[in-house]
Design an enzyme around this catalytic site. Structure first.
Site: not given
Ligand code: DSN
Length: 426
Positions: A47, A49, A193, A219, A222, A228
């Site tokens: 933990y 925080e 984003d 994110t 990707k 993730r």
């Molecule tokens: N679900 C993701 C995508 O496939 O683009 C975005 O959050």
């Protein structure tokens, strides 16, 4: 403890699915062994925080070092001066930004979901559309690119507190400079984003949102090929324009607002095992071999768009600048839905997702399009020559969509092809 065979058998089943198939979901990728190893480490037990050096628990001396490294590497990747690596996902990163920048009921601009925007950019079923007042800009019908004139007109009319750049399904680069000019005209904060193209941005293959954007979210799983998770970065802190104050009466800077929006605003304990894994992935993204990889992602995507167009498909906006594209099926197969394509291709071990296309006549559950991307297959070593074959496989199935023997024969070709491309080989 007795091994949970049921779950580990399922994990192996998923491993084989990933190994044998062609993964074209634009938002997916295959992480390296060390990214995976860090995620499965003992850091999950801790933990922590708070932030490095300012925690609410003892024993954080090691995770402090881990998180500090992740922060430093995130800053280096984006040329940023501040980073928060704790958001559990891109949706959490966006929620934190909205909480830091807006009050409930405030207006913001985002790309329409059915034109490639993301749920968190103002969908009415998402917190962004429930708590705030989203106004959507769209693509131009004539060429499928962002309608910046519409954005400007909406901004002047609605006076939003924030404008959001970025998309889930948009294959062209963004004009951040123009968006900043629009934001400045109405006194709005500009957030990008970059969840999808982040890897192409940090390697300078696409426009850098900095210095134009005040705040950037992404994110990490990707094109960045990490675990993730989410990330927020800022290049140059500034006093928040709304005059929000600390308990001691000092006006908070934007990064102070962002830090406290992540924790305690919307999250509790950070996932330090995931943060360690993010640090590993960021380290990888700073290497020359990642640059080679991401260049090939872009080359493969351009080749894929070209092959689809040559086979008679309409690629929205006429091609791609990044790793992904939207195929509007209506030009070649007006009676086939995206849902049918997704479900049929999966029988041949090809994974794509159905997707609304701009000005779609079908619902989000049916759709007239599919979205495809090259980050995952490129990680496996696929190059332009195999891209030609992959588009042929897809076209063969769609041209004979109800024929089980065509599906079976393509599946065999898919499995044979992918035998040459391991998942974990770095
Ligand atoms: N679900 C993701 C995508 O496939 O683009 C975005 O959050």
């Amino acid at each position: 403890m007795k091994r949970d065979k049921t779950i580990f058998d399922l994990i192996e089943k998923e491993h084989l699915r990933q190994l044998h198939g062609i993964e074209l979901i634009a938002s997916e990728n295959f992480v390296s062994d060390q990214v995976l190893e860090a995620m499965g480490s003992c850091l999950t037990n801790k933990y922590a925080e708070g932030l490095p050096g300012k925690r609410y628990y003892g024993g954080c001396q090691v995770v402090d070092e881990v998180e500090t490294l992740a922060i430093e590497r995130a800053k280096e990747m984006f040329g940023a001066t501040w980073a928060n690596v704790q958001p559990h996902s891109g949706a959490q990163a966006n929620a934190a930004v909205m909480m830091a920048v807006m009050d409930a009921g405030d207006t913001f601009l985002g790309l329409d979901l059915s034109h490639g925007g993301h749920l968190t950019h103002g969908s009415f079923v998402n917190y962004s559309g429930i708590l705030y007042k989203p106004v959507a800009y769209k693509l131009k019908e004539e060429d499928g690119t962002i309608d910046y004139d519409m954005m400007e007109a909406l901004a002047k009319k609605e006076r939003p507190k924030m404008i959001v750049a970025g998309a889930s399904a948009y294959s062209r680069d963004w004009d951040y400079a123009r968006m900043r000019a629009i934001a400045d005209e109405v006194g709005a904060i500009l957030m990008a984003d970059v969840a999808h193209p982040a890897g192409l941005i940090v390697t300078k293959l696409l426009n850098n949102p900095f210095p134009h954007c005040h705040i950037v979210t992404t994110t990490t799983h990707k094109t960045l090929r990490g675990p993730r998770g989410g990330l927020i970065v800022v290049a140059g802190d500034f006093e928040n324009p709304w005059g929000r104050k600390t308990p001691k009466g000092q006006v908070k800077t934007m990064t102070q607002l962002l830090d406290s929006a992540v924790f305690p605003g919307i999250q509790g304990g950070p996932l330090e095992h995931v943060i360690a894994s993010k640090a590993v992935a960021f380290g990888e993204a700073l290497t020359d071999s990642y640059k080679e990889y991401i260049k090939q992602v872009q080359v493969n995507a351009a080749k894929m768009a070209e092959c689809f167009i040559e086979s008679g498909y309409h690629v929205v906006s006429g091609g791609t600048d990044n790793h992904s594209m939207l195929i509007d099926l209506r030009s070649k197969f007006p009676d086939i839905t995206g849902k049918q394509v997704e479900n049929t291709l999966v029988l041949a071990d090809i994974t794509v997702n159905k997707n609304m296309v701009p000005f779609d006549s079908r619902s989000p559950f049916q759709t007239s399009g599919i979205r495809v991307g090259t980050p995952a297959i490129t990680t496996r070593g696929v190059k332009e020559g195999q891209i030609v074959k992959i588009v042929e496989f897809i076209d063969e199935i769609l041209s004979d969509i109800d024929n089980d023997s065509t599906i079976a024969s393509v599946k065999k070709k898919v499995n044979d092809l992918m035998k040459d491309y391991p998942i974990f080989a770095y």
